[in-house]
Design a protein around this motif. Sequence first.
Motif, PDB file in Angstrom:
ATOM      1  N   UNK A   8     -12.056   6.835   8.013  1.00 52.56           N
ATOM      2  CA  UNK A   8     -12.220   6.164   9.714  1.00 52.56           C
ATOM      3  C   UNK A   8     -13.999   7.392   9.976  1.00 52.56           C
ATOM      4  N   UNK A   9     -15.434   6.294  10.280  1.00 55.59           N
ATOM      5  CA  UNK A   9     -16.129   7.073  10.470  1.00 55.59           C
ATOM      6  C   UNK A   9     -16.356   7.200  12.021  1.00 55.59           C
ATOM      7  N   UNK A  10     -15.516   6.668  12.844  1.00 55.28           N
ATOM      8  CA  UNK A  10     -15.492   6.822  14.110  1.00 55.28           C
ATOM      9  C   UNK A  10     -14.774   7.791  15.203  1.00 55.28           C
ATOM     10  N   UNK A  11     -13.911   8.104  14.210  1.00 51.81           N
ATOM     11  CA  UNK A  11     -12.136   8.448  15.257  1.00 51.81           C
ATOM     12  C   UNK A  11     -11.938   7.969  16.144  1.00 51.81           C
ATOM     13  N   UNK A  12     -11.682   6.688  15.630  1.00 56.15           N
ATOM     14  CA  UNK A  12     -10.844   5.343  16.416  1.00 56.15           C
ATOM     15  C   UNK A  12      -9.431   5.662  16.868  1.00 56.15           C
ATOM     16  N   UNK A  13      -9.850   5.230  17.958  1.00 61.51           N
ATOM     17  CA  UNK A  13      -8.452   5.410  18.926  1.00 61.51           C
ATOM     18  C   UNK A  13      -7.271   3.892  18.152  1.00 61.51           C
ATOM     19  N   UNK A  53      -2.513   9.371   5.137  1.00 64.52           N
ATOM     20  CA  UNK A  53      -3.818  10.143   4.303  1.00 64.52           C
ATOM     21  C   UNK A  53      -4.844   9.829   4.626  1.00 64.52           C
ATOM     22  N   UNK A  54      -5.934  10.904   4.818  1.00 67.32           N
ATOM     23  CA  UNK A  54      -7.499  10.337   5.148  1.00 67.32           C
ATOM     24  C   UNK A  54      -7.986  11.113   4.518  1.00 67.32           C
ATOM     25  N   UNK A  55      -9.596  10.847   4.025  1.00 69.12           N
ATOM     26  CA  UNK A  55     -10.508  11.274   3.246  1.00 69.12           C
ATOM     27  C   UNK A  55     -11.816  11.478   3.870  1.00 69.12           C
ATOM     28  N   UNK A  56     -12.295  11.070   4.933  1.00 66.82           N
ATOM     29  CA  UNK A  56     -13.848  11.229   5.864  1.00 66.82           C
ATOM     30  C   UNK A  56     -12.827  12.047   6.941  1.00 66.82           C
ATOM     31  N   UNK A 111      -6.901  14.183  13.641  1.00 64.69           N
ATOM     32  CA  UNK A 111      -5.742  15.554  13.598  1.00 64.69           C
ATOM     33  C   UNK A 111      -4.347  15.042  13.717  1.00 64.69           C
ATOM     34  N   UNK A 112      -4.028  13.944  12.435  1.00 67.11           N
ATOM     35  CA  UNK A 112      -2.600  12.971  12.728  1.00 67.11           C
ATOM     36  C   UNK A 112      -2.446  12.483  11.155  1.00 67.11           C
ATOM     37  N   UNK A 113      -3.003  12.681  10.622  1.00 66.52           N
ATOM     38  CA  UNK A 113      -2.584  12.338   9.103  1.00 66.52           C
ATOM     39  C   UNK A 113      -1.790  13.471   8.434  1.00 66.52           C
ATOM     40  N   UNK A 114      -0.958  13.604   7.979  1.00 72.06           N
ATOM     41  CA  UNK A 114      -0.452  14.279   6.653  1.00 72.06           C
ATOM     42  C   UNK A 114      -0.538  15.093   5.733  1.00 72.06           C
ATOM     43  N   UNK A 128      -3.495  -4.131   0.896  1.00 75.65           N
ATOM     44  CA  UNK A 128      -2.751  -4.746   2.122  1.00 75.65           C
ATOM     45  C   UNK A 128      -3.810  -3.507   2.701  1.00 75.65           C
ATOM     46  N   UNK A 129      -4.745  -4.741   3.092  1.00 75.85           N
ATOM     47  CA  UNK A 129      -5.368  -3.698   4.496  1.00 75.85           C
ATOM     48  C   UNK A 129      -5.821  -4.459   5.916  1.00 75.85           C
ATOM     49  N   UNK A 130      -6.776  -3.132   7.040  1.00 76.58           N
ATOM     50  CA  UNK A 130      -7.796  -3.723   8.042  1.00 76.58           C
ATOM     51  C   UNK A 130      -8.797  -2.978   8.448  1.00 76.58           C
ATOM     52  N   UNK A 131      -9.340  -4.044   9.153  1.00 71.29           N
ATOM     53  CA  UNK A 131     -10.636  -3.156   9.321  1.00 71.29           C
ATOM     54  C   UNK A 131     -11.211  -2.950  10.667  1.00 71.29           C
ATOM     55  N   UNK A 132     -11.507  -2.317  11.187  1.00 71.96           N
ATOM     56  CA  UNK A 132     -11.985  -2.140  12.942  1.00 71.96           C
ATOM     57  C   UNK A 132     -13.632  -2.026  12.594  1.00 71.96           C
ATOM     58  N   UNK A 133     -13.885  -2.896  13.929  1.00 71.74           N
ATOM     59  CA  UNK A 133     -15.644  -2.723  14.313  1.00 71.74           C
ATOM     60  C   UNK A 133     -16.252  -0.819  13.961  1.00 71.74           C
ATOM     61  N   UNK A 134     -17.210  -0.748  13.545  1.00 70.90           N
ATOM     62  CA  UNK A 134     -17.767   0.479  14.058  1.00 70.90           C
ATOM     63  C   UNK A 134     -18.570   0.416  15.684  1.00 70.90           C
ATOM     64  N   UNK A 135     -18.786   1.896  16.101  1.00 77.48           N
ATOM     65  CA  UNK A 135     -19.553   1.700  17.356  1.00 77.48           C
ATOM     66  C   UNK A 135     -20.875   1.724  16.966  1.00 77.48           C
TER      67      UNK A 135
END
Length: 370
Positions: A229-234, A252-255, A260-263, A301-308
């Motif tokens: 996530x590049x935008x800290x997307x809600x 898990x997060x890589x960016x 702050x909510x990842x394990x 399985x995946x979902x993509x959200x638009x960037x700001x």
Amino acid sequence: MKICTITCHDVYNHGASLQAYGLMKYLSNCGHDVEIIDYKPDYLSNHYNLWSINNPKWEKNMLTKALYLTLKIPVRIRERNKKIAFDNFTTKFLKITKSRYKSNEDLKKNTPHADAYLCGSDQIWNCLHKNGKDPSFYLDFVPDEKIKASYAASFATDTISEAYKPVVKERVERLDAVGIREKSGVEILHSMNIHEAVHVVDPVFLLDKEDWDPIGTRGFKEDYILIYDFDSSHLIKKIAMEIAKEKGYKIYTIHSGKLKYADKYFTLDGPETFVSLVKNAQFVISNSFHAAVFSVLYERQFAIVNRTEAINTRMRDLLEDLKLNDRLVDENYDLIRLLRSIKYKESKNILNEKISFSKNYLQGVLSIKK
């Protein structure tokens, strides 16, 4: 044949590094001698600079500068571990020219030897950034008697400013062949009366899963959702939390960022960990084009959200082309539908046709007689 490619290969971004590898590796697999031009102009060279002051309000005097650096340097020292991980990937997997070039004039004065030159892939023609205005990324430095073409070059947007169209048109018309990564990019060139441009796949798709497996060798012991996530997307957070609750997956997060909510956090890891994480994820949620690409490659399985930022045509065009439109989600998403298994058969048939076309395009480019 000796081939040189030029792209934004060394900007400490997973997708940028992996697309550079994809094109280089595919051409090498075809028997060519391939090098990536080590092009690092000033505007692409300030990553992980310990002493830079990125906010003008802190440059008022020596005291404010000292305070700014006192706050920033400890964080930057820690983040240099990410730089080390990316540099190790570059050293291990990318074949780079011995000479480094800092400008188009440098490239003209000491042009790396090759029979053919390819610019691309990724956002090299994005006119919202300096690289889209840089003549080097249009192969301006290449002599007329050499083969010069783009492969999967991207504008990343639906339109470009009228102010830039004349110079883009002039530079693109000088190329012997034009391969564009998004169909919207082909339409941009059509609006400039450039009708020879063709739509090709991102170079990641030129390689099979088996070609990427030696990159993504890391394993993980638990089921997880991967967040990139590049935008800290809600919205990304909301979807991730709901799926984690429904399925019992870890997050898990890589960016790096404010998430702050990842394990588990892999924010200082390089491209090898990125490929490994996508490859083994139960679900990927992202606003990254290459997260979508590798999710399709590994049939996740995946979902993509638009960037700001206004660079969403890349994801939209890819998912539309592969009839995966329902993977691009907004606030009105349906969790039950999102959790249904993606039926990849039709999408993969479409993709395989596009890959075949793209490989034939490259073969045609490299057969041009000059």
